[in-house]
Design an enzyme around this catalytic site. Structure first.
Site, PDB file in Angstrom:
ATOM      1  CE  LYS A 127      -3.857  -2.294   2.347  1.00  0.00           C
ATOM      2  NZ  LYS A 127      -4.637  -2.546   3.556  1.00  0.00           N
TER       3      LYS A 127
ATOM      4  CD  GLN B 218      -3.568  -4.180   6.655  1.00  0.00           C
ATOM      5  OE1 GLN B 218      -3.804  -3.126   6.068  1.00  0.00           O
ATOM      6  NE2 GLN B 218      -3.850  -5.351   6.119  1.00  0.00           N
TER       7      GLN B 218
ATOM      8  CG  ASP C  48      -9.644   0.366   5.417  1.00  0.00           C
ATOM      9  OD1 ASP C  48      -9.323  -0.186   4.350  1.00  0.00           O
ATOM     10  OD2 ASP C  48      -8.980   0.294   6.459  1.00  0.00           O
TER      11      ASP C  48
HETATM   12  N1  GUN Z   1      -6.885  -6.399   6.391  1.00  0.00           N
HETATM   13  C1  GUN Z   1      -7.220  -7.134   5.304  1.00  0.00           C
HETATM   14  N2  GUN Z   1      -7.840  -6.374   4.374  1.00  0.00           N
HETATM   15  C2  GUN Z   1      -7.898  -5.120   4.905  1.00  0.00           C
HETATM   16  C3  GUN Z   1      -8.422  -3.887   4.408  1.00  0.00           C
HETATM   17  O1  GUN Z   1      -8.977  -3.786   3.308  1.00  0.00           O
HETATM   18  N3  GUN Z   1      -8.264  -2.818   5.249  1.00  0.00           N
HETATM   19  C4  GUN Z   1      -7.687  -2.908   6.467  1.00  0.00           C
HETATM   20  N4  GUN Z   1      -7.607  -1.793   7.222  1.00  0.00           N
HETATM   21  N5  GUN Z   1      -7.194  -4.046   6.951  1.00  0.00           N
HETATM   22  C5  GUN Z   1      -7.302  -5.137   6.163  1.00  0.00           C
END
Ligand code: GUN
Length: 280
Positions: free
Chosen positions: A51, A95, A118
């Site tokens: 990311k 995350q 998100d």
């Molecule tokens: N863990 C797995 N997928 C995601 C996501 O799309 N966002 C976040 N914040 N954590 C994750």
């Protein structure tokens, strides 16, 4: 037909890069994304680094703030409050999964909805389900963009979503309802899963069960989107048996190279949306 998520994601990233470059020239400002990572769960570390790298490549300032596994909930809530108040920060992402001493609900609620890249904050969830403008969770948004590359008008299509999570299944259902699909969500307690899947013009699998969807479970003209990322031995496989289905459906995403790259592209898209909202 095999849907090339890598290529579609690259197209989106290039559009974002151009728009950010134009906005920087006009406003003198740069979008920025802060990612909070707690602990050292290996897959999370890989996702978060991806990311950050992708954000930087399109011109988004990106920072990962790391905490040890035993950090207190209070410390994280204080950091989120500080980031909420900081006008330089466009987007905040914590995350998941989180260690057990930290409440996911409290963390998601603490993020300012206007910085919630998100789209998990209940304000954004509520706006999406009300059909209002909203930040939409990255993975279902990526899935929808792939589906619409194959079929632009989805009105009247029967969409079957496997999985009812807040991250994928539920927002996917809202997005497809907005596209005027007839939507069925199936899950671990559904009777006769195969029979429900056979009704799908669009099938989205997001349950985390390797190779659950097999030949004979899907119509010949279906579009199949595989959100699953499952480690089987050393191999990463989806929730769909790709080899069995690839020649027996209208279109299908591979794993890897399908939904995964689109999730990150949509995170960048959401960060840009949050940045633009702050410019006006
Ligand atoms: N863990 C797995 N997928 C995601 C996501 O799309 N966002 C976040 N914040 N954590 C994750």
């Amino acid at each position: 037909m095999i849907i090339d998520g890598k290529k579609q994601a690259e197209i989106i990233r290039n559009e974002i890069k151009k728009e950010i470059s134009d906005l920087k020239k006009k406003s003198g400002k740069t979008p920025s994304l802060t990612v909070i990572l707690i602990g050292d769960f290996a897959p999370s570390l890989i996702y978060v680094k991806n990311k950050e790298k992708s954000a930087r490549e399109v011109g988004i300032n990106s920072e990962i703030i790391r905490y040890p596994k035993n950090v207190s909930e209070k410390d994280i809530l204080e950091k989120i409050e500080e980031l909420n108040k900081n006008d330089e920060i466009s987007g905040i992402l914590v995350q998941l999964p989180l260690p057990s001493q930290i409440s996911k609900e409290k963390i998601i609620n603490a993020i300012n909805p206007s910085k919630d890249v998100d789209g998990f904050n209940p304000i954004n969830v509520g706006n999406l389900s009300s059909g209002y403008d909203s930040i939409v969770p990255c993975t279902p948004l990526g899935c929808l963009l792939l589906i619409k590359k194959i079929e632009s008008n989805l009105a009247g299509k029967h969409a079957v979503i496997i999985g009812r999570s807040n991250l994928n299944g539920k927002p996917m259902a809202q997005l497809l309802l907005k596209e005027h699909c007839t939507v069925t969500i199936v899950h671990s307690k559904t009777n006769d899963l195969q029979n429900e899947c056979l009704k799908a013009d669009i099938l989205v699998a997001a349950v985390g069960v390797p190779n659950l969807i097999k030949k004979g479970w899907v119509k010949k003209n279906a579009i199949v989107i595989d959100v699953g990322i499952n480690k089987v031995g050393e191999k990463i496989v989806g929730d769909v048996n790709f080899d069995e289905l690839k020649d027996n459906v209208k279109a299908i995403t591979p794993v890897p190279g399908g939904v995964g790259p689109m999730t990150i592209a949509c995170l960048l898209k959401n960060t840009l949306t949050c940045f633009k909202a702050r410019l006006t």
